[in-house]
Design a protein around this motif. Structure first.
Motif, short mmCIF file in Angstrom:
data_model
loop_
_atom_site.label_atom_id
_atom_site.label_comp_id
_atom_site.label_asym_id
_atom_site.label_seq_id
_atom_site.Cartn_x
_atom_site.Cartn_y
_atom_site.Cartn_z
N UNK A 72 0.81 -1.23 0.00
CA UNK A 72 0.00 0.00 0.00
C UNK A 72 0.83 1.28 0.00
N UNK A 73 2.05 1.23 0.52
CA UNK A 73 2.87 2.44 0.56
C UNK A 73 3.85 2.54 -0.59
N UNK A 74 3.73 1.65 -1.56
CA UNK A 74 4.69 1.61 -2.68
C UNK A 74 4.44 2.68 -3.72
N UNK A 75 5.34 2.77 -4.70
CA UNK A 75 5.21 3.79 -5.74
C UNK A 75 4.01 3.52 -6.65
N UNK A 76 3.42 4.58 -7.15
CA UNK A 76 2.28 4.46 -8.05
C UNK A 76 2.65 4.79 -9.50
N UNK A 77 3.85 5.27 -9.70
CA UNK A 77 4.30 5.56 -11.06
C UNK A 77 5.81 5.37 -11.13
N UNK A 78 6.30 5.15 -12.34
CA UNK A 78 7.74 5.04 -12.56
C UNK A 78 8.20 6.21 -13.42
N UNK A 79 9.39 6.66 -13.13
CA UNK A 79 9.94 7.82 -13.83
C UNK A 79 11.18 7.38 -14.59
N UNK A 80 11.22 7.70 -15.88
CA UNK A 80 12.38 7.37 -16.70
C UNK A 80 12.87 8.62 -17.43
N UNK A 81 14.17 8.68 -17.63
CA UNK A 81 14.76 9.75 -18.44
C UNK A 81 14.99 9.25 -19.85
N UNK A 82 14.46 9.96 -20.81
CA UNK A 82 14.63 9.56 -22.20
C UNK A 82 15.25 10.70 -23.00
N UNK A 83 16.20 10.39 -23.87
CA UNK A 83 16.84 11.44 -24.68
C UNK A 83 15.86 11.98 -25.73
N UNK A 84 16.05 13.24 -26.09
CA UNK A 84 15.25 13.84 -27.16
C UNK A 84 16.12 14.77 -27.99
N UNK A 85 15.70 15.00 -29.20
CA UNK A 85 16.33 15.97 -30.09
C UNK A 85 15.24 16.83 -30.69
N UNK A 86 15.57 18.06 -31.04
CA UNK A 86 14.57 18.95 -31.62
C UNK A 86 15.18 19.99 -32.52
N UNK A 87 14.35 20.58 -33.36
CA UNK A 87 14.77 21.63 -34.29
C UNK A 87 13.83 22.82 -34.17
N UNK A 88 14.36 24.00 -34.35
CA UNK A 88 13.55 25.21 -34.33
C UNK A 88 14.30 26.34 -35.01
#
Length: 448
Positions: A72-88
């Motif tokens: 009951x006290x455990x995490x409800x979501x997981x968090x991950x870091x993902x790389x991204x690239x973008x142009x503008x």
């Protein structure tokens, strides 16, 4: 980097032939073929392509079947870091200092920013400051030489029907130029940004044009292209740009302080409607109707009253209450304004000194659990609860009057902008660090 979209967000290009009387060199030396080439040869070196890299947090809810194993006290979501690239895209506004203006959403979360000039030269850039509420960011090119800057024009003098040219980097193709007209002014209520007072144009803007230049036929910068309206990002001839005067006000603060120190007028209200004008016997069709003046605020100190209608700021016409809000909120605290006001059918002038955004702020917009709070900076650091509504969500969470918010999820906060940023990235569960008297405690908020 994709341009921002709203419900149905892009633009359609238009071939234009301006009158010779406009004073622009539309004809070449050898023949009389209409052309914008002479102007574009001067201004396009100041418009740059921006490519970014970084990592972003991606939050995913843990399925119920797996939550059983955590208890009951455990995490409800997981968090991950993902790389991204973008142009503008971006615009050089100061060649000597290497300052480049773009949209905040172009560089948001980037750890690497690369600026490419029209001649192919590439430079790393650092972030000087950003304002997510208006979607403006200021970069500085490192070790830049022989740069070209764009002259900033007066966007307040634009008229519907004026010819304009959009320059940017759509779809990563490289620098691209399109043309059109000013379709409308003072567009707001679109839900694109928190602060909206857009120039609407039909000059073709697509994904990657964000942060690019909207210029007049004599090559002056009058807007920063920001968003498009179109199904699936398609170009239907409706695009939006941040006016250059708003951008310049914000940039000056970013250069001086590294952040926007927003000014506050201290009024609440709505658009002047036909019904309100008729009820008050006003000979006006547009303006900002003041329903309430905040006690001890800038407007109150200047003598404004509920029932007043603001029709001009510094001599510039105000169309709507959102128009007023956009103009005021892009100016810094301490700035002086001259307001033209209709009161009892008579026109009056008021001089107002804007107060600071941090002086007294209702916090409900920052997080639902803060509904009912009013915050102001504390002399000992942090943000003090100066008022709390009885029975409000904030009171039910255990927040008390005179509590001082000093941190969010272990990140210290001392200004409203810092609190706003911390809450926006904190996710659904927020640990609010509070100083209460001589002790400290954490309150856990949910539902952000």
């Amino acid at each position: 980097m994709k341009v921002k979209f709203i419900a149905v967000l892009a633009i359609a290009s238009a071939l234009i032939i301006a009158p010779v009387s406009a004073g622009i060199p539309f004809f070449g030396d050898k023949d009389e073929t209409p052309t914008l080439a002479p102007m574009l040869e001067e201004v396009t070196p100041a418009v740059v392509n921006i490519s970014v890299k970084g990592k972003r947090e991606v939050r995913q809810r843990i399925p119920d079947i797996f939550q059983y194993f955590f208890g009951p006290g455990g995490p409800r979501e997981q968090v991950q870091e993902r790389p991204f690239q973008g142009l503008g895209s971006g615009v050089i506004i100061n060649a000597d200092e290497g300052y480049v203006v773009t949209n905040n959403h172009v560089i948001d979360g980037a750890s690497e920013i690369l600026v490419t000039l029209k001649d192919g030269r590439q430079f790393d850039a650092e972030v000087i400051g950003t304002d997510d509420r208006s979607d403006i960011a200021l970069l500085k090119i490192e070790d830049g030489e022989n740069l070209t800057e764009l002259k900033i024009g007066d966007s307040t003098k634009l008229r519907v029907g004026d010819f304009v040219v959009a320059i940017g980097n759509p779809f990563g193709l490289g620098q691209t130029v399109t043309s059109g007209i000013v379709s409308a002014l003072g567009r707001s209520g679109l839900g694109i940004e928190e602060i909206e007072n857009f120039i609407q144009t039909d000059a073709a803007i697509n994904s990657g044009n964000s942060g690019g230049a909207l210029v007049t036929l004599d090559g002056q910068l009058i807007g920063i292209n920001t968003a498009i309206l179109g199904p699936n990002g398609g170009n239907i001839g409706i695009g939006f740009a941040i006016p250059a005067d708003m951008m310049q006000n914000l940039v000056q603060q970013l250069i001086e302080f590294g952040e926007v120190r927003r000014g506050v007028l201290g009024v609440r209200g709505n658009d002047l409607t036909h019904e309100i004008a008729k009820a008050l016997d006003l000979k006006a069709n547009q303006g900002a109707f003041i329903a309430e003046v905040i006690p001890e605020g800038a407007a109150d100190k200047a003598g404004l009253k509920s029932g007043d209608v603001i029709v001009a700021v510094n001599g510039e016409k105000i169309r709507t209450f959102a128009d007023l809000g956009a103009r005021v909120s892009t100016l810094g605290a301490g700035k002086e304004l001259k307001l033209t006001v209709l009161r009892d059918g008579e026109e009056q002038k008021f001089e107002v000194v804007l107060s600071a955004d941090d002086q007294a702020v209702t916090a409900a917009a920052l997080h639902p659990a803060l509904d009912g709070l009013t915050l102001a900076p504390s002399e000992q650091g942090g943000l003090q609860v100066t008022a709390i509504e009885e029975g409000s969500m904030a009171e039910r969470y255990g927040i008390r009057k005179d509590d001082v918010i000093i941190g969010v999820n272990r990140s210290p906060v001392n200004t409203m902008s810092a609190l706003r940023e911390a809450l926006s990235s904190a996710g659904n569960v927020v640990a609010l660090n509070i100083r209460r008297g001589n002790s400290q405690l954490y309150l856990v908020l949910r539902g952000g």
